[in-house]
Design an enzyme around this catalytic site. Structure first.
Site, PDB file in Angstrom:
ATOM      1  N   SER A 138       0.864  -1.199   0.000  1.00  0.00           N
ATOM      2  CA  SER A 138       0.000   0.000   0.000  1.00  0.00           C
ATOM      3  C   SER A 138       0.887   1.231   0.000  1.00  0.00           C
ATOM      4  CB  SER A 138      -0.865  -0.003   1.256  1.00  0.00           C
ATOM      5  OG  SER A 138      -1.541   1.233   1.411  1.00  0.00           O
ATOM      6  N   TYR A 151      -1.912   0.335  11.000  1.00  0.00           N
ATOM      7  CA  TYR A 151      -2.135  -0.154   9.622  1.00  0.00           C
ATOM      8  C   TYR A 151      -0.894   0.159   8.784  1.00  0.00           C
ATOM      9  CZ  TYR A 151      -3.837  -0.770   4.885  1.00  0.00           C
ATOM     10  OH  TYR A 151      -3.962  -1.181   3.578  1.00  0.00           O
TER      11      TYR A 151
END
Ligand code: NDP
Ligand code: 8X3
Length: 251
Positions: A138, A151
């Protein structure tokens, strides 16, 4: 020759779109996720185009992962392409207010789950001196944004694991690379905000986000390069996005 791809997180979003794209190109599929009904429906749909096997397991359950992948029926046992995609964000809170359950979920699923699946698949790739692993990272693995703390840590770990895998599997001729998307409209924010769909929808309002099909198309491109080409690390954002915290909503 027909290739076999194992895709984790195939019940939704990027994983599902990748399965649909691969099936249209005749790649045989091992589809993984927890939601059996969705696996069944997708298996039935894509079974018209290619060979499909489904495996329902939680990537956090290492015994379940090793058993499911270790006992794949012979026609699906030799995985050529592993797409390590299963994962989610859980919560969006300042570090002092984060939930321990959310932290456990993100580290257990996004990091340890990816490792368990890889551990189950890599030995037979080494044996055949052949294979291609795509890790879905990501932009959150390239930079940290406010309240993204754990995260982002989990996706930075994926970035490190991607590099480590490439180093350690180099001797075996196995290709390893990461695809790191920015904002993609999937069920990601519905999960992050625990079913608050209004809040989830608002994340993608006012600009044109990536669609899961955009990422599927890129993954297919990555896995169809000639053997001497390994796309090691790729970052892709919507045109409106310049960083995790800069999205142009005037385009
Ligand atoms: P979705 O929520 O749409 O899909 C997540 C997938 O992961 C589902 O198929 C889900 O299946 C599976 N999954 C989640 N937890 C588990 C678990 N414990 N065990 C097994 N499977 C699990 O989100 P996306 O498609 O957006 O996310 C896919 C990947 O892309 C993730 O790694 C995410 O971090 C990454 N990503 C997403 C971005 C975005 O903006 N959407 C941007 C950058 C990266 P099931 O619930 O059936 O188990
Ligand atoms: C998903 C992208 O910016 O929502 O990994 O964390 S972001």
């Amino acid at each position: 020759m027909e290739k076999i791809a194992l895709i984790t997180g195939a019940t939704s979003g990027i994983g599902r779109a990748t399965a649909v794209h691969f099936a249209a190109q005749g790649i045989a599929l091992v589809l993984c996720g927890r939601r059996q009904e969705r696996l069944n429906a997708l298996g039935q749909q894509l079974g018209k185009q290619t060979r499909v096997h489904t495996l329902a397991f939680d990537v956090r359950d290492r015994e379940a992962v090793l058993t499911a992948i270790g006992t794949l029926p012979e026609p699906f046992a030799q995985i050529d392409i592993l797409v390590n995609n299963a994962g989610n964000a859980h919560g969006l809170d300042p570090i002092d207010q984060g939930s321990l359950d959310d932290w456990d979920a993100m580290l257990d699923i996004n990091v340890k789950g990816l490792l368990y699946v890889s551990k189950a698949v890599i030995p037979q790739m080494i044996e055949r001196k052949s294979g291609h692993i795509i890790n879905i990272g990501s932009t959150a693995g390239k930079e940290v944004y406010p309240k993204g703390n754990v995260y982002c840590a989990s996706k930075h770990a994926v970035d490190a694991i991607n590099q480590g895998m490439r180093l350690d599997l180099n001797a075996h001729g196995i290709r390893v690379g990461a695809v790191n998307p920015g904002l993609v409209e999937t069920e990601f924010s519905n999960v992050r905000f625990k079913g608050d769909d209004q809040r989830a929808d608002s994340v993608y309002k006012g600009f044109d986000p990536l669609r899961p099909e955009d990422i599927a198309d890129i993954i297919y491109f990555v896995v169809t390069r000639p053997y001497h080409v390994n796309i090691a690390d790729l970052v892709v954002m919507p045109t409106a996005q310049a960083s995790s915290t800069m999205v142009n909503k005037t385009l």
